[in-house]
Design a protein around this motif. Sequence first.
Motif, PDB file in Angstrom:
ATOM      1  N   MET A 122       2.059   4.512   1.545  1.00 53.29           N
ATOM      2  CA  MET A 122       2.032   5.071   2.898  1.00 53.29           C
ATOM      3  C   MET A 122       3.029   6.213   2.977  1.00 53.29           C
ATOM      4  O   MET A 122       4.252   5.993   3.009  1.00 53.29           O
ATOM      5  CB  MET A 122       2.341   3.993   3.940  1.00 53.29           C
ATOM      6  N   TYR A 167       5.790   0.240  14.003  1.00 56.70           N
ATOM      7  CA  TYR A 167       5.114  -1.022  13.658  1.00 56.70           C
ATOM      8  C   TYR A 167       6.025  -2.235  13.894  1.00 56.70           C
ATOM      9  O   TYR A 167       5.585  -3.281  14.364  1.00 56.70           O
ATOM     10  CB  TYR A 167       4.689  -1.002  12.179  1.00 56.70           C
ATOM     11  N   ASN A 205      -8.261  -3.879   0.521  1.00 55.90           N
ATOM     12  CA  ASN A 205      -7.247  -3.297   1.418  1.00 55.90           C
ATOM     13  C   ASN A 205      -7.838  -3.006   2.794  1.00 55.90           C
ATOM     14  O   ASN A 205      -8.910  -2.400   2.895  1.00 55.90           O
ATOM     15  CB  ASN A 205      -6.692  -1.998   0.813  1.00 55.90           C
ATOM     16  N   GLY A 206      -7.122  -3.427   3.835  1.00 56.24           N
ATOM     17  CA  GLY A 206      -7.502  -3.006   5.183  1.00 56.24           C
ATOM     18  C   GLY A 206      -7.363  -4.061   6.251  1.00 56.24           C
ATOM     19  O   GLY A 206      -7.995  -5.118   6.194  1.00 56.24           O
ATOM     20  N   ASP A 207      -6.470  -3.780   7.229  1.00 51.51           N
ATOM     21  CA  ASP A 207      -6.367  -4.570   8.455  1.00 51.51           C
ATOM     22  C   ASP A 207      -5.884  -6.005   8.249  1.00 51.51           C
ATOM     23  O   ASP A 207      -6.227  -6.891   9.041  1.00 51.51           O
ATOM     24  CB  ASP A 207      -7.709  -4.604   9.210  1.00 51.51           C
ATOM     25  N   PRO A 259       3.470   6.567  -2.369  1.00 51.03           N
ATOM     26  CA  PRO A 259       2.623   7.558  -1.682  1.00 51.03           C
ATOM     27  C   PRO A 259       2.242   8.691  -2.636  1.00 51.03           C
ATOM     28  O   PRO A 259       2.927   8.946  -3.617  1.00 51.03           O
ATOM     29  CB  PRO A 259       3.529   8.068  -0.562  1.00 51.03           C
ATOM     30  N   PHE A 260       1.145   9.357  -2.308  1.00 51.28           N
ATOM     31  CA  PHE A 260       0.576  10.310  -3.267  1.00 51.28           C
ATOM     32  C   PHE A 260       1.467  11.514  -3.558  1.00 51.28           C
ATOM     33  O   PHE A 260       2.230  11.975  -2.710  1.00 51.28           O
ATOM     34  CB  PHE A 260      -0.790  10.794  -2.799  1.00 51.28           C
ATOM     35  N   MET A 287      -4.078  -5.609  -1.012  1.00 56.93           N
ATOM     36  CA  MET A 287      -3.073  -4.581  -0.716  1.00 56.93           C
ATOM     37  C   MET A 287      -2.894  -4.496   0.799  1.00 56.93           C
ATOM     38  O   MET A 287      -3.875  -4.484   1.537  1.00 56.93           O
ATOM     39  CB  MET A 287      -3.572  -3.249  -1.273  1.00 56.93           C
ATOM     40  N   VAL A 288      -1.632  -4.462   1.214  1.00 58.56           N
ATOM     41  CA  VAL A 288      -1.354  -4.407   2.652  1.00 58.56           C
ATOM     42  C   VAL A 288      -0.451  -3.211   2.957  1.00 58.56           C
ATOM     43  O   VAL A 288       0.542  -2.991   2.259  1.00 58.56           O
ATOM     44  CB  VAL A 288      -0.682  -5.716   3.135  1.00 58.56           C
ATOM     45  N   GLY A 289      -0.795  -2.486   3.992  1.00 60.18           N
ATOM     46  CA  GLY A 289       0.008  -1.335   4.410  1.00 60.18           C
ATOM     47  C   GLY A 289       0.740  -1.612   5.703  1.00 60.18           C
ATOM     48  O   GLY A 289       1.865  -2.119   5.720  1.00 60.18           O
ATOM     49  N   ARG A 290       0.060  -1.313   6.815  1.00 57.52           N
ATOM     50  CA  ARG A 290       0.728  -1.396   8.110  1.00 57.52           C
ATOM     51  C   ARG A 290       1.247  -2.791   8.411  1.00 57.52           C
ATOM     52  O   ARG A 290       2.307  -2.959   9.023  1.00 57.52           O
ATOM     53  CB  ARG A 290      -0.241  -0.920   9.196  1.00 57.52           C
ATOM     54  N   LYS A 350      -8.041   4.115  -5.785  1.00 56.58           N
ATOM     55  CA  LYS A 350      -8.061   3.595  -4.410  1.00 56.58           C
ATOM     56  C   LYS A 350      -9.082   4.431  -3.649  1.00 56.58           C
ATOM     57  O   LYS A 350      -8.974   5.660  -3.615  1.00 56.58           O
ATOM     58  CB  LYS A 350      -6.672   3.720  -3.795  1.00 56.58           C
ATOM     59  N   HIS A 397     -10.815   0.260   0.310  1.00 52.74           N
ATOM     60  CA  HIS A 397     -10.474   0.217   1.739  1.00 52.74           C
ATOM     61  C   HIS A 397     -11.795   0.470   2.466  1.00 52.74           C
ATOM     62  O   HIS A 397     -12.278   1.611   2.516  1.00 52.74           O
ATOM     63  CB  HIS A 397      -9.428   1.297   2.057  1.00 52.74           C
ATOM     64  N   TYR A 405      -8.478   5.889  10.832  1.00 52.31           N
ATOM     65  CA  TYR A 405      -8.044   4.475  10.845  1.00 52.31           C
ATOM     66  C   TYR A 405      -8.629   3.735  12.041  1.00 52.31           C
ATOM     67  O   TYR A 405      -8.169   2.666  12.409  1.00 52.31           O
ATOM     68  CB  TYR A 405      -6.508   4.400  10.830  1.00 52.31           C
ATOM     69  N   ALA A 410       0.840  -1.209   0.000  1.00 54.83           N
ATOM     70  CA  ALA A 410       0.000   0.000   0.000  1.00 54.83           C
ATOM     71  C   ALA A 410       0.873   1.256   0.000  1.00 54.83           C
ATOM     72  O   ALA A 410       1.982   1.243   0.543  1.00 54.83           O
ATOM     73  CB  ALA A 410      -0.900   0.005   1.235  1.00 54.83           C
TER      74      ALA A 410
HETATM   75  C1  FMN Z   1       1.091   6.688   7.830  1.00 54.38           C
HETATM   76  C2  FMN Z   1       0.134   6.352   6.703  1.00 54.38           C
HETATM   77  C3  FMN Z   1       0.326   6.960   5.458  1.00 54.38           C
HETATM   78  C4  FMN Z   1      -0.555   6.664   4.399  1.00 54.38           C
HETATM   79  N1  FMN Z   1      -0.351   7.247   3.164  1.00 54.38           N
HETATM   80  C5  FMN Z   1      -1.181   6.946   2.129  1.00 54.38           C
HETATM   81  C6  FMN Z   1      -0.999   7.483   0.801  1.00 54.38           C
HETATM   82  O1  FMN Z   1      -0.062   8.229   0.514  1.00 54.38           O
HETATM   83  N2  FMN Z   1      -1.899   7.136  -0.164  1.00 54.38           N
HETATM   84  C7  FMN Z   1      -2.950   6.285   0.092  1.00 54.38           C
HETATM   85  O2  FMN Z   1      -3.738   5.980  -0.810  1.00 54.38           O
HETATM   86  N3  FMN Z   1      -3.125   5.742   1.319  1.00 54.38           N
HETATM   87  C8  FMN Z   1      -2.283   6.047   2.323  1.00 54.38           C
HETATM   88  N4  FMN Z   1      -2.463   5.450   3.536  1.00 54.38           N
HETATM   89  C9  FMN Z   1      -3.497   4.404   3.682  1.00 54.38           C
HETATM   90  C10 FMN Z   1      -2.912   3.019   3.389  1.00 54.38           C
HETATM   91  O3  FMN Z   1      -2.501   2.934   2.031  1.00 54.38           O
HETATM   92  C11 FMN Z   1      -3.966   1.923   3.655  1.00 54.38           C
HETATM   93  O4  FMN Z   1      -5.093   2.171   2.862  1.00 54.38           O
HETATM   94  C12 FMN Z   1      -4.377   1.875   5.131  1.00 54.38           C
HETATM   95  O5  FMN Z   1      -3.248   1.899   5.980  1.00 54.38           O
HETATM   96  C13 FMN Z   1      -5.201   0.616   5.411  1.00 54.38           C
HETATM   97  O6  FMN Z   1      -4.491  -0.537   5.068  1.00 54.38           O
HETATM   98  P1  FMN Z   1      -3.711  -1.427   6.173  1.00 54.38           P
HETATM   99  O7  FMN Z   1      -4.723  -1.773   7.223  1.00 54.38           O
HETATM  100  O8  FMN Z   1      -3.205  -2.625   5.401  1.00 54.38           O
HETATM  101  O9  FMN Z   1      -2.621  -0.568   6.728  1.00 54.38           O
HETATM  102  C14 FMN Z   1      -1.623   5.753   4.604  1.00 54.38           C
HETATM  103  C15 FMN Z   1      -1.797   5.157   5.868  1.00 54.38           C
HETATM  104  C16 FMN Z   1      -0.934   5.454   6.915  1.00 54.38           C
HETATM  105  C17 FMN Z   1      -1.171   4.801   8.251  1.00 54.38           C
END
Ligand code: FMN
Length: 313
Positions: A8, A276, A196-198, A36-37, A219-222, A136, A165, A173, A6
Amino acid sequence: MNYYAAPMEGLTDRIWRQVHQKWFGAADAPTRYYAPFLSPPENRVLIPKKMAELAPEANAGTVVIPQLLARDGELAAWMIGEVRKLGYTEVNLNFGCPSGTVTAKGKGAGMLRDPARLDAFLDAVFSAVEGPVSVKTRIGVQKPEEFAALLDIYNHYPICELTIHPRVMKQLYRGQADRAAFAAALPECRMPVCYNGDVTTPEALHALEAEFPQLSGIMVGRGLIADPALFRRARDGAPASREELRGYCDDLYHGYTEAFGAASCAVSRMKAHWFYLIHRFEGADPLEKPLRKAREGWEYETVVNQIFTRQLN
Ligand SMILES: Cc1cc2nc3c(=O)[nH]c(=O)nc-3n(C[C@H](O)[C@H](O)[C@H](O)COP(=O)(O)O)c2cc1C
């Protein structure tokens, strides 16, 4: 199943993408990294420091999808053209960011407040741009019931993939991703859908795959920052070893130090990762505070050396 990293802000920058790929990338199933954006500048003059994140030489050997955060469709279309000149094909549009400073400008999840404006934005983009554009999105601003109307709009455009998400903007969040709302929306989506999410464990990834075999990706972020070997484990590979994590953290730290020109700046970026990652180490919670307080390189290095004396979970 395709697994995506994801976007971030403050975590999944060009340095992280290179280091993650080096230590935990799989040659046979390369991770797709969503950057990231970036916001297209209104005067249409690209900002070199921001564009450095997408410089081809800084992203060599990784599959990267740039992401744009915009409210003006024509400006976004222009920026998609600029990004494509660098060699990227797919570009992702962000309708998910819930941060107050972003949504106040009507960007990110703020775009979901006004479906007619969202429609006009997408119309301006897709009338001007060819080639793959993905989206997204969150599922609404206030409540998940808003998603049906938003999806009606998305379904009118050739979006190459819709990452959902399933939280609403006002949740930030907090709470849980709304799997029930996601499951209800999925059959109505006319394009490939990524969840995407959690998701934080291989078991959770597999459970999602079993429940929604029609997904094009997850898609996985954190979860990936907390366990950089998550995708490898999900493909029956080994968990991250202490040596790998050490190499990964050292490469990140040195990469940031070089990029920012000062260890103290690198320390601040590393803290975002450790927020994390620290939970991979048994009994390391008492080290969270000294890590948070570290300012100088030597302070950071001392705490990290202590963390690495702990067992891995
Ligand atoms: C610190 C941080 C920065 C993030 N930056 C972006 C970003 O630039 N663009 C975006 O679409 N989502 C951003 N997100 C959201 C993540 O891409 C993702 O949708 C969100 O964390 C949920 O997924 P997860 O539970 O797998 O983390 C960000 C989230 C966090 C916590």
